[in-house]
Design an enzyme around this catalytic site. Structure first.
Site, PDB file in Angstrom:
ATOM      1  N   ASP A  69       0.818  -1.214   0.000  1.00  0.00           N
ATOM      2  CA  ASP A  69       0.000   0.000   0.000  1.00  0.00           C
ATOM      3  C   ASP A  69       0.852   1.263   0.000  1.00  0.00           C
ATOM      4  O   ASP A  69       2.073   1.212   0.194  1.00  0.00           O
ATOM      5  CB  ASP A  69      -0.972  -0.005   1.198  1.00  0.00           C
ATOM      6  CG  ASP A  69      -0.307  -0.466   2.505  1.00  0.00           C
ATOM      7  OD1 ASP A  69       0.942  -0.459   2.584  1.00  0.00           O
ATOM      8  OD2 ASP A  69      -1.036  -0.839   3.438  1.00  0.00           O
ATOM      9  N   ASN A 140      -7.533  -2.616  13.964  1.00  0.00           N
ATOM     10  CA  ASN A 140      -8.917  -2.953  13.602  1.00  0.00           C
ATOM     11  C   ASN A 140      -8.977  -4.216  12.738  1.00  0.00           C
ATOM     12  O   ASN A 140      -9.991  -4.485  12.103  1.00  0.00           O
ATOM     13  CB  ASN A 140      -9.558  -1.781  12.856  1.00  0.00           C
ATOM     14  CG  ASN A 140      -8.771  -1.411  11.600  1.00  0.00           C
ATOM     15  OD1 ASN A 140      -7.837  -2.127  11.227  1.00  0.00           O
ATOM     16  ND2 ASN A 140      -9.148  -0.332  10.946  1.00  0.00           N
ATOM     17  N   HIS A 142      -7.100  -4.787  10.098  1.00  0.00           N
ATOM     18  CA  HIS A 142      -6.790  -4.570   8.672  1.00  0.00           C
ATOM     19  C   HIS A 142      -5.498  -5.289   8.266  1.00  0.00           C
ATOM     20  O   HIS A 142      -4.616  -5.526   9.083  1.00  0.00           O
ATOM     21  CB  HIS A 142      -6.769  -3.079   8.301  1.00  0.00           C
ATOM     22  CG  HIS A 142      -5.573  -2.297   8.742  1.00  0.00           C
ATOM     23  ND1 HIS A 142      -5.567  -0.924   8.808  1.00  0.00           N
ATOM     24  CD2 HIS A 142      -4.324  -2.670   9.131  1.00  0.00           C
ATOM     25  CE1 HIS A 142      -4.396  -0.493   9.199  1.00  0.00           C
ATOM     26  NE2 HIS A 142      -3.611  -1.535   9.404  1.00  0.00           N
ATOM     27  N   GLU A 147      -9.434  -2.250   5.206  1.00  0.00           N
ATOM     28  CA  GLU A 147     -10.063  -1.926   6.483  1.00  0.00           C
ATOM     29  C   GLU A 147     -11.310  -2.797   6.675  1.00  0.00           C
ATOM     30  O   GLU A 147     -11.780  -3.421   5.712  1.00  0.00           O
ATOM     31  CB  GLU A 147     -10.458  -0.429   6.479  1.00  0.00           C
ATOM     32  CG  GLU A 147      -9.319   0.536   6.139  1.00  0.00           C
ATOM     33  CD  GLU A 147      -8.337   0.768   7.297  1.00  0.00           C
ATOM     34  OE1 GLU A 147      -8.202  -0.114   8.167  1.00  0.00           O
ATOM     35  OE2 GLU A 147      -7.695   1.835   7.321  1.00  0.00           O
TER      36      GLU A 147
HETATM   37  C1  F6R Z   1       1.693  -1.735   6.224  1.00  0.00           C
HETATM   38  C2  F6R Z   1       0.259  -2.031   6.307  1.00  0.00           C
HETATM   39  C3  F6R Z   1      -0.472  -2.203   7.606  1.00  0.00           C
HETATM   40  C4  F6R Z   1       0.368  -2.644   8.815  1.00  0.00           C
HETATM   41  C5  F6R Z   1      -0.493  -2.695  10.070  1.00  0.00           C
HETATM   42  C6  F6R Z   1       0.322  -3.013  11.312  1.00  0.00           C
HETATM   43  O1  F6R Z   1       2.105  -1.636   4.869  1.00  0.00           O
HETATM   44  O2  F6R Z   1      -0.346  -2.098   5.302  1.00  0.00           O
HETATM   45  O3  F6R Z   1      -1.516  -3.122   7.388  1.00  0.00           O
HETATM   46  O4  F6R Z   1       0.936  -3.892   8.567  1.00  0.00           O
HETATM   47  O5  F6R Z   1      -1.139  -1.475  10.268  1.00  0.00           O
HETATM   48  O6  F6R Z   1       1.158  -1.924  11.583  1.00  0.00           O
HETATM   49  P1  F6R Z   1       2.364  -2.037  12.618  1.00  0.00           P
HETATM   50  O7  F6R Z   1       3.299  -3.059  12.070  1.00  0.00           O
HETATM   51  O8  F6R Z   1       2.985  -0.682  12.645  1.00  0.00           O
HETATM   52  O9  F6R Z   1       1.767  -2.453  13.927  1.00  0.00           O
END
Ligand code: F6R
Length: 243
Positions: A69, A140, A142, A147
């Site tokens: 992303d 959440n 995701h 999401e």
């Molecule tokens: C990152 C992404 C997100 C993260 C998720 C966890 O490219 O798409 O889905 O993997 O938000 O974030 P962290 O690792 O910072 O807890």
């Protein structure tokens, strides 16, 4: 095969095992296609890959990468873009060819958006498909920017970011009002098309997210649960996240 739950004593142990799996893949298939994530979770895996490159000559010259992303409305060279983050964590420290590294373009004009998203999907397919996809889990549920509400058929597209996703990024941006409101993400179907999926979760704050991922039947209310539909998915955690 059901989702494999792999518990390591420490985060560093887990990171070494995942990095070694990626290294073995790259040694066996020098043109491997890696699906990459940003955020706190994969940082140690990237550090370990950089070490393997420097100390053992792990060769990324023919590897291709596709990130999950990117934020909308941020130029690639913006300090907060996922492209800049990847340069700092991995791309700038190994011999990946810049042309082999791909992230969605968050600045693409509305009129070009659909074509850009289709081209991103097509590029992963032209590269031979993603061999191994790294994932973290958001607060959440995701995965990528898929999401809650994202269904199993989703492909690369523009999405509005959930309030918690923006709140979690606020610190890095110096205030929630500076966090972009939208992003471009590959879809759940894109993720499930990867040959292997490795979901990482470390630390006590991830424990409830891990529990819910393991307990939930695949459901768009908790997108991480969709990894249970994959034939070769592992949820790799440390002890704190397994609790
Ligand atoms: C990152 C992404 C997100 C993260 C998720 C966890 O490219 O798409 O889905 O993997 O938000 O974030 P962290 O690792 O910072 O807890």
């Amino acid at each position: 095969m059901p989702l494999v739950f792999e518990i390591h004593a420490t985060r560093a142990d887990a990171e070494r095992v995942v990095a070694e799996e990626i290294a073995a893949l790259v040694r066996a298939k020098p043109t491997a296609v890696l699906g990459l994530a940003t955020g706190d979770t994969p940082t140690g895996v990237y550090r370990e890959l950089v070490r393997l490159h420097r100390e053992t000559g792990l060769d990324f010259a023919r590897v291709r990468t596709f990130n999950l992303d990117e934020y909308c409305a941020l130029a690639a060279d913006d300090a907060h873009s996922f492209r800049s983050w990847m340069n700092a964590q991995l791309f700038g420290h190994v011999n990946l060819a810049p042309a082999h590294t791909h992230l969605p373009d968050g600045t693409v004009a509305d009129a070009e958006l659909e074509r850009h998203c289709r081209a991103y999907e097509q590029a992963t397919e032209d590269a031979g498909g993603i061999d191994l996809q790294l994932l973290g889990i958001g607060r959440n549920g995701h995965i990528g920017f898929n999401e809650p509400g994202a269904d199993v058929y989703t492909r690369t597209r523009r999405v509005e970011l959930h309030a918690w996703t923006r709140a979690d990024a606020a610190h890095a941006f110096g205030g929630i009002e500076r966090v972009p409101t939208a992003g471009i993400t590959i879809g759940v179907a894109t993720i499930l098309a990867a040959r292997r999926v490795r979901v990482l979760a470390f630390g006590a704050r991830k424990a409830p997210l891990v529990a819910r991922t393991l307990a939930t039947e695949p459901d768009s209310a908790w997108p991480a649960s969709f990894v249970r539909l994959h034939a070769d998915a592992r949820l790799v955690v440390d002890r704190a996240a397994a609790r």
